[in-house]
Design a protein around this motif. Sequence first.
Motif: not given
Length: 580
Positions: A166-183, A204-209
């Motif tokens: 899976v490409a990094d752009d897709e990873i950054l789309t999936r992650l907030p859709a599948q994990l959520f927290g409240r504090e 994972f060396h995903i670009q900081a930007a």
Amino acid sequence: MTASLAIIASTERSSPGETGGARSATPAPGAENPEISHADEAGPLIKEIMRRYRPKGGSIDALGVCLDLIEGRGEAEVVTSLRRLAPAWRDHAIACVYAILMPGDRRKRLGAYFTPPHLVDHLISRLTDLGLDLTQDRLRDPAAGGAAFLVPLARRKVKSWRDAGVADDEILTRLPAQLFGREIDPDLATLANALVRRMLTDEFHIQAAGVAALEIVATGDSLDQEFAGDHAVDHEIGNPPYLRLPRALLTERQAEFEDIASGRLNLYAMFLRRAVDQVPTGGLVGYVIPASFLGGPEFTTFRSRIDELAEVLVVDIIEKRSDVFLDATQDACFVVLRRRGEAPNDGERATVSSGVLRADGSFRPVGSAVVEPGGEPWRLPGEDQEGTATLLTWGYRGAIGYLVANRQGERLHAKPGPGRYPLVWAKAIAPDGVFDFDRGRKHRGKGWVDAPATAPYIVRTECVAVQRTSSRGQKRRIAAALIPAGFLQAHGGVVAENHVILLVPREGEAWDGQALAKALNDPAASEQLDRMCGSASISVRLLEKLRLARPLLRLTSEASPAPNASSGDLSAAIEHPDGP
């Protein structure tokens, strides 16, 4: 975890609870292989880091310090120590620095005691074994704290996606859709998101930007109806705050959670109840919570309702009660539930998987715990005892000692005198089952207490004293001793301190007290209690549920209660049989 907004201002008692961190996962390609990745090695190093920050608590910017540490800036020795830790333990250490630097009273009100990585690792493994699919399932942590559950979950998800190409752009789309927290603490939510971003860029060396705007932890109170159901999830995971609901808020929240309330509400019970509502049928709820709920009388309604709503799948005990949560001592356990589609059959007991998580992070399966119906105490693995008698059969009733020494110190004395009675300390109950008044008196320096002659809490009849506080590590959980009639007659009676349970004969019904003490001191009785009692404090009601050997000898008439003995009125002097 941290506490609900409405509760911060007036919380009366706190215990550890909150997010954890995972034991080091497989590093991403190119990542260093960390030197320290086990609890028994990481713990001492983290304590040393905390020692450097502890004097600064409440006086410096906690968030700023921790954000710098994430970036590798700060005191040179601390930065070097953090680099020795595996990523999960490094995150845990930084979250603990935040907790140490908080003003102490605020930390207690929020319940900011963070869960260490090996606990988180175990719970995630349990959920995975029970059907959690890390590649696609959606999870929420409602008391996210320093993202100790969310970071390791994100780490596992990203690795699985990377392995699948899976490409990094897709990873950054999936992650907030599948994990959520409240504090509830805004700065802690900021820290949590920074830790998630650090994991993505460093491991994972995903670009900081690309990750700069990523936020999976929002600020807010998960118990507020405003946020109910705002994120659809498949499962819930976490370690909510262990805080009793302040009396000022009890009426308001008692109505909202009336189906689990049989005493003072506790936040972790409220979080767990809400979680079962918010996952779908078949959804899993995995929590780290105090083990006291297993048998505590005040959790009777809670146990009953949870069993109606969810299938209990796992009850695992955490071996240690100290040095698990920073600055706190707590008996805790893991519980995993699956939301039911329909109610269970009435009166149906269930057996569930159970084991012990050791201090070094290893897990030892033990057998099957028993979930009893109707709110009865849940029982940890062990052999059922053959005894058929109870305290009622023996003709005794129990009550917590009346005197709370640290609140009534002016009534205590080193020597006897007019209007003074012997004070029974827990230390007077010797390990060999003998009542040793001098042992208790010498331990505390004061062995006599002022009391009116007509006080209903003065016991004047032969009775059995039991230590109220114990631990799973003791050779025997129950320590009991007969207070003989001769001692009582010589001094006109006794008063028990609050850490002592007195078992007093019921008039005309009691069997021999010495034999009762022997039955309670039998290892089999302690084993029974161990299976039901998840906390250090022994409940009178749990003692009343023990199955003991049947009595053989009636109490002698010389030791039985006189018609005007104050012991007959003891329970009237105590609001609740399990004490304050």
